[in-house]
Design a protein around this motif. Sequence first.
Motif, PDB file in Angstrom:
ATOM      1  N   LEU A 151       0.820  -1.209   0.000  1.00  0.00           N
ATOM      2  CA  LEU A 151       0.000   0.000   0.000  1.00  0.00           C
ATOM      3  C   LEU A 151       0.852   1.256   0.000  1.00  0.00           C
ATOM      4  N   ALA A 152       2.065   1.121   0.503  1.00  0.00           N
ATOM      5  CA  ALA A 152       2.957   2.273   0.515  1.00  0.00           C
ATOM      6  C   ALA A 152       3.319   2.698  -0.907  1.00  0.00           C
ATOM      7  N   ASP A 153       3.188   1.778  -1.870  1.00  0.00           N
ATOM      8  CA  ASP A 153       3.652   2.053  -3.222  1.00  0.00           C
ATOM      9  C   ASP A 153       2.576   2.607  -4.151  1.00  0.00           C
ATOM     10  N   VAL A 154       1.297   2.643  -3.716  1.00  0.00           N
ATOM     11  CA  VAL A 154       0.240   3.037  -4.648  1.00  0.00           C
ATOM     12  C   VAL A 154      -0.559   4.224  -4.116  1.00  0.00           C
ATOM     13  N   THR A 155      -1.376   4.802  -5.005  1.00  0.00           N
ATOM     14  CA  THR A 155      -2.261   5.895  -4.607  1.00  0.00           C
ATOM     15  C   THR A 155      -3.704   5.455  -4.826  1.00  0.00           C
ATOM     16  N   THR A 156      -4.621   6.197  -4.247  1.00  0.00           N
ATOM     17  CA  THR A 156      -6.046   5.914  -4.421  1.00  0.00           C
ATOM     18  C   THR A 156      -6.396   5.864  -5.903  1.00  0.00           C
ATOM     19  N   ALA A 157      -5.892   6.814  -6.651  1.00  0.00           N
ATOM     20  CA  ALA A 157      -6.225   6.882  -8.069  1.00  0.00           C
ATOM     21  C   ALA A 157      -5.788   5.608  -8.792  1.00  0.00           C
ATOM     22  N   ASP A 158      -4.586   5.097  -8.449  1.00  0.00           N
ATOM     23  CA  ASP A 158      -4.120   3.856  -9.082  1.00  0.00           C
ATOM     24  C   ASP A 158      -5.111   2.734  -8.833  1.00  0.00           C
ATOM     25  N   LEU A 159      -5.525   2.624  -7.587  1.00  0.00           N
ATOM     26  CA  LEU A 159      -6.402   1.513  -7.215  1.00  0.00           C
ATOM     27  C   LEU A 159      -7.747   1.616  -7.916  1.00  0.00           C
ATOM     28  N   ILE A 160      -8.299   2.814  -7.962  1.00  0.00           N
ATOM     29  CA  ILE A 160      -9.585   2.976  -8.615  1.00  0.00           C
ATOM     30  C   ILE A 160      -9.485   2.614 -10.086  1.00  0.00           C
ATOM     31  N   ARG A 161      -8.388   3.018 -10.719  1.00  0.00           N
ATOM     32  CA  ARG A 161      -8.222   2.687 -12.129  1.00  0.00           C
ATOM     33  C   ARG A 161      -8.196   1.175 -12.303  1.00  0.00           C
ATOM     34  N   GLU A 162      -7.490   0.518 -11.410  1.00  0.00           N
ATOM     35  CA  GLU A 162      -7.388  -0.940 -11.536  1.00  0.00           C
ATOM     36  C   GLU A 162      -8.727  -1.623 -11.288  1.00  0.00           C
ATOM     37  N   MET A 163      -9.502  -1.099 -10.339  1.00  0.00           N
ATOM     38  CA  MET A 163     -10.807  -1.703 -10.044  1.00  0.00           C
ATOM     39  C   MET A 163     -11.767  -1.545 -11.220  1.00  0.00           C
ATOM     40  N   SER A 197     -22.192  11.051 -21.823  1.00  0.00           N
ATOM     41  CA  SER A 197     -20.901  11.224 -22.488  1.00  0.00           C
ATOM     42  C   SER A 197     -19.762  11.437 -21.492  1.00  0.00           C
ATOM     43  N   GLU A 198     -20.061  12.093 -20.367  1.00  0.00           N
ATOM     44  CA  GLU A 198     -18.943  12.390 -19.465  1.00  0.00           C
ATOM     45  C   GLU A 198     -18.677  11.278 -18.460  1.00  0.00           C
ATOM     46  N   ALA A 199     -19.577  10.287 -18.372  1.00  0.00           N
ATOM     47  CA  ALA A 199     -19.402   9.245 -17.368  1.00  0.00           C
ATOM     48  C   ALA A 199     -18.317   8.253 -17.777  1.00  0.00           C
ATOM     49  N   THR A 200     -17.402   7.998 -16.860  1.00  0.00           N
ATOM     50  CA  THR A 200     -16.433   6.925 -17.055  1.00  0.00           C
ATOM     51  C   THR A 200     -16.504   6.038 -15.825  1.00  0.00           C
ATOM     52  N   GLN A 201     -16.024   4.836 -15.953  1.00  0.00           N
ATOM     53  CA  GLN A 201     -16.062   3.920 -14.815  1.00  0.00           C
ATOM     54  C   GLN A 201     -15.306   4.513 -13.633  1.00  0.00           C
ATOM     55  N   GLU A 202     -14.157   5.127 -13.908  1.00  0.00           N
ATOM     56  CA  GLU A 202     -13.342   5.672 -12.827  1.00  0.00           C
ATOM     57  C   GLU A 202     -14.090   6.777 -12.099  1.00  0.00           C
ATOM     58  N   ALA A 203     -14.686   7.669 -12.876  1.00  0.00           N
ATOM     59  CA  ALA A 203     -15.346   8.826 -12.268  1.00  0.00           C
ATOM     60  C   ALA A 203     -16.522   8.372 -11.410  1.00  0.00           C
ATOM     61  N   VAL A 204     -17.329   7.450 -11.935  1.00  0.00           N
ATOM     62  CA  VAL A 204     -18.496   6.984 -11.195  1.00  0.00           C
ATOM     63  C   VAL A 204     -18.060   6.265  -9.926  1.00  0.00           C
ATOM     64  N   LEU A 205     -17.053   5.431 -10.060  1.00  0.00           N
ATOM     65  CA  LEU A 205     -16.580   4.665  -8.915  1.00  0.00           C
ATOM     66  C   LEU A 205     -16.021   5.587  -7.839  1.00  0.00           C
ATOM     67  N   ALA A 206     -15.288   6.594  -8.280  1.00  0.00           N
ATOM     68  CA  ALA A 206     -14.713   7.528  -7.314  1.00  0.00           C
ATOM     69  C   ALA A 206     -15.821   8.237  -6.538  1.00  0.00           C
ATOM     70  N   ALA A 207     -16.886   8.622  -7.244  1.00  0.00           N
ATOM     71  CA  ALA A 207     -17.997   9.292  -6.572  1.00  0.00           C
ATOM     72  C   ALA A 207     -18.676   8.337  -5.587  1.00  0.00           C
ATOM     73  N   ALA A 208     -18.776   7.075  -5.981  1.00  0.00           N
ATOM     74  CA  ALA A 208     -19.417   6.094  -5.111  1.00  0.00           C
ATOM     75  C   ALA A 208     -18.571   5.818  -3.883  1.00  0.00           C
ATOM     76  N   LEU A 209     -17.245   5.880  -4.055  1.00  0.00           N
ATOM     77  CA  LEU A 209     -16.343   5.596  -2.938  1.00  0.00           C
ATOM     78  C   LEU A 209     -16.129   6.831  -2.081  1.00  0.00           C
ATOM     79  N   GLY A 210     -16.515   8.006  -2.613  1.00  0.00           N
ATOM     80  CA  GLY A 210     -16.343   9.235  -1.854  1.00  0.00           C
ATOM     81  C   GLY A 210     -14.931   9.768  -1.920  1.00  0.00           C
ATOM     82  N   THR A 211     -14.219   9.502  -2.990  1.00  0.00           N
ATOM     83  CA  THR A 211     -12.872  10.035  -3.162  1.00  0.00           C
ATOM     84  C   THR A 211     -12.835  10.775  -4.488  1.00  0.00           C
ATOM     85  N   THR A 212     -11.786  11.501  -4.709  1.00  0.00           N
ATOM     86  CA  THR A 212     -11.647  12.158  -6.000  1.00  0.00           C
ATOM     87  C   THR A 212     -10.659  11.356  -6.824  1.00  0.00           C
ATOM     88  N   ALA A 213     -11.050  11.053  -8.028  1.00  0.00           N
ATOM     89  CA  ALA A 213     -10.195  10.220  -8.864  1.00  0.00           C
ATOM     90  C   ALA A 213      -9.010  11.027  -9.384  1.00  0.00           C
TER      91      ALA A 213
END
Lengths: 315, 316, 490
Positions: free
Chosen positions: C219-231, C474-490
């Motif tokens: 976990l020390a090696d990654v950021t929230t954004a990395d994880l959301i992209r992977e999910m 058009s503006e929805a992406t998986q990352e953006a929606v997931l970030a909103a659902a998780l309560g973080t900023t992608a």
Amino acid sequence: MNFKKLLLHHGRQLGTLAGLLLLVLALSLRTPYFLTVSNLLTVLEQVSINAIVAVGMTVVIITAGIDLSVGSILAFAGVVMATVLQKDLPVPLGLAVGLGVGVGCGLLNGLLITIGRLPPFIATLGMMSIARGGALLFTNGRPVSGFSDGFRALATSQFLYIPMPTLIMLGVYVACHLLLTRTRFGLYAYAMGGNEQATHLSGINVRLHKTLVYGLCGLTSAIAAVILTARLNSAQPIAGMTYELDAIAATVIGGASLMGGQGTLVGTLIGALLMGVLRNGLNLLEVSSFLQQVIIGAVIIVAVLLDMTLKQNRK
Amino acid sequence: MKTRILLRRAALLGLALGILATTGCNRTEPGANDSRPRVALVVKTLNSPFFLDMQRGAQKAAEQLGVDLIVQAAEREVDVERQMQIVENLIQTRVDVLCLTPSGSKELVPVVGKANRAGIPVLIVDTRLDEAAVKNDGVEFACFIGSDNYEGGRIAGAHFGRVFTNDTRLVVLEGIPGHETADSRVRGFRDGIKPFANLHLAASQPANNERDQGFNVMQNMLQAHRDIQGVFASNDMMALGALEAIRAADRAGQIKVVGFDAVEEARKEIAAGTMEGSVAQNPEAMGRLAIENAVKVLQGEPVPDYLPVPIELVTR
Amino acid sequence: MRGIGKSFPGVRALDGVDFDLQPGEVHVLLGENGAGKSTLMKILSGACRPDEGEIHLAGQPQRIATPHHAQSLGISTIYQEFNLVPHLPVSANIFLGREPRRAGFLLDRRAMRRQAARALQELDVAIDPAAPVSTLGVAEQQMIEVTKALSLDARILVMDEPTSALTGGEIETLFAIVRRLRARGVGIVYISHRMEEIFQIGDRVTVLRDGRKVATHRLADVTTADLIREMADRELTEHFPREAVEPGPPVLQVRDLTTRTKLRGVSLELRRGEILGIAGLLGAGRTELARAIFGVDPIRSGEIRVHGCPASLRSPREAIRAGIGLLPEDRRQFGLVLPLSIKHNVSLPNTDRVYPRGLLRTAEERRLAQECVTGLRIKTPHIDQASGNLSGGNQQKVVLGKWLARKSDIFIFDEPTRGIDVGAKVEIYRLMNRLTRDGAGILMISSELPEVLGMSDRILVMREGRITGEFTRSEATQEAVLAAALGTTA
């Protein structure tokens, strides 16, 4: 094709009917007194009370409920009606009061269950005691006896050789069968028993209809009270004890499931007839009352066991 | 496939019922011996010693007289309608004579009418039918065979009058309300204590002829009236229940209990001195007299309207 | 765990997943709803068995047969739903099934209480062992679960969303205990959606997606954004046949809807011809929203307008009269009366037509049911078939048929394709197209991101009872929606 469809939809009832016919056959072979017109009419008269109580019970059980108070309501409605009848008031008024008491007690059951959110078992257990106590209080524990011939004719008269109680029973069955199969009330009863939440989410007023179902059950108990009172020429506050168990037995033998959503009045009628024929036959065969109880209990268990195994087989 | 399963189920159910129906029949084939008269004795219940004694007396008489005896009863004494059904069914088997101990004095009158119409003579045993109802329905029965229950109650009351000389409070356990037998006994008892100014009735409540109810009612009475000295129960089942309640309250020996029927168990208690007494009916004689008179009726011999069966108070 | 695979009818839940856990580490499992986390956890706890792959414990190959077997191997699981008997005391719950006994069969309550007290003390938990569990709060109940697991000498502890019901302070207490366990050498599998938490407590993280392992990181090696992209990152292979319909005037408007249960000031607007997707994680309040609009759960404050007019929807009956139809998440429990036939189920909300003046019109009843079967192409021999005997897709169609027969024009689809096979899914999507073409508005709640993205014209994201994001198609992406659902900023 038609036969197949009949089997598919009414297999359970046909099974019980076959059982009944076989029982009739066996009894006819065992005793010469069984298969006579007068004995069969006697059986039809004798089953009428249990069969009518079982009508209300069946509808309640279809909604996945239970009503333990039918016997007590029967007694209470009976003594109130009897008291009115003895005041030299017109018979129809007495009948109306008696049936009203039955419906009232039933509706109260329903309200306890729907508004009070009590389990049917508990609510009707309470009512069983309340109505019984009410009947005893109302009469100081004494039977109310002696009625006009007009009233007693409800049990003693015949039409085309058929005893009046049997005719009343058939009337109740036809009316309630139509109610269950031809009106929305019937559809809702099955739906509530099959899945109460889905029924509610289909926009149905579950509370109202469930309350009405218990009201109907009170009504049939009161109708049975009319016949019993006329038959004995007396209304006893201790009448109808354990009638709830006979009614449940008839319903269950007839194929209704205590889990709700299933059951037909045709089945219940056959179930009640089966019990009546069995009791009559065992009397004719001079079987002791103790052994009779064992046999009736065994029949209930065998009928339900067979039903369950076959339901599993089908899956 | 489905059809076969369904048919198999139907067959199984029928088979089970058939087996049950036939195994249930372990008596002699009815009608096997056509020359012997068939007499039915319908009692209130067969789970009470009183009626078992009656059954024994009837059986003995039936053997001596060469009668086929059928004894039947409802499962529960209070189930009047069931007793009515049993009588109806026996009418269907065309018994020659019917002896009946009615579980309801008024309620069984209609079915006696049915027996009349079927031409079957009826003898009433132990419990009287209600006179008004009999008259109103115009039913007939050959004879009443029974103890004088009123007289039995009176004897019990008079006994308390002899035993107690001081001011004494008594209670009564009544039978099923509205039953002629029980009512007569209680009425007799009240009349029996009337001449004695020192006897007072503190309470009188029904316990429905049942032992456990006798226990419960007595327990409540002991709570409400601490100074009770005597109990009259209109049958022994209730008396025995009351005796238990008195023991449970640690007041054994302080309260005198008089029952009715003098059943085996009550006689033992009386012999042991724990129970004061019991009015003895003679159910065995009642059963015997019922069958003897049934045969007389069949043979066209005259029988009396009322045949009293001896009654006495059993004490230690 | 190596190469674990598991299939359910119609679904490949896990596909060749490798997973390893060191003693004394907290290993986080991360993934969307349905990514395979629960299945992996169930396999580990013995609740279900893998179709393929092997499990090694301390180097030894093992077959975990039952939950009981798992416990005896030192694997304990704490589910989101606690397995506690409410009316029994804490001590009895901790030792349920292995109570200390005297003389072989007598319960030794005193020993049980003593041992329970000791076990609770070890964790520094101040709970009375004699108190009935029903009197405890959620956090305390969780502590009991942990205590129970540890009293089994657990070497591996699986925790499923352990903080979902806890408040800030309680979370801190839990983390303290987790750290203490880690220090003792217990390996912990930690499942959570909460990003901030994961970084606080986790050592390593494994990301699952669609039943496959994406990667394992420190976990020390990654950021929230990395994880959301992977999910979220996945090719949209499934076919979503959404046809655009020109949206009309609003059919349903919700303003500041708040309920006693979950919803906090939800506002939305659904237009004629539109599919409005509602995304969010489990427990975000989406189903509660559907229930509130449909008049099932009482509304505390807020306003609902149907076709522009304020509507009072206090019962399903009123909602149905207003033209709303609900296709609930759990069809078998809420949608259909299973023992009843298709015909009768369709009749249920349509009794005004089938039973005019209270009496059945057989012809009308059959016509209605037949229209539904033909129009929705329900596969069944006849309309008298019990609805419980139908497949999931056909059951869903019957539920839809109930509302179509009423000519409802506002539909709430809650998880419309859950438990339905692929072919039937596309058919349901086509039906949704048809409905919007005919002028209906559809509110579609779904946990499947591709479905939300593929079928919605507009997307609202919910989190903890609120709307936390709105996206156009058009503006929805998986990352953006997931970030909103998780309560973080992608």
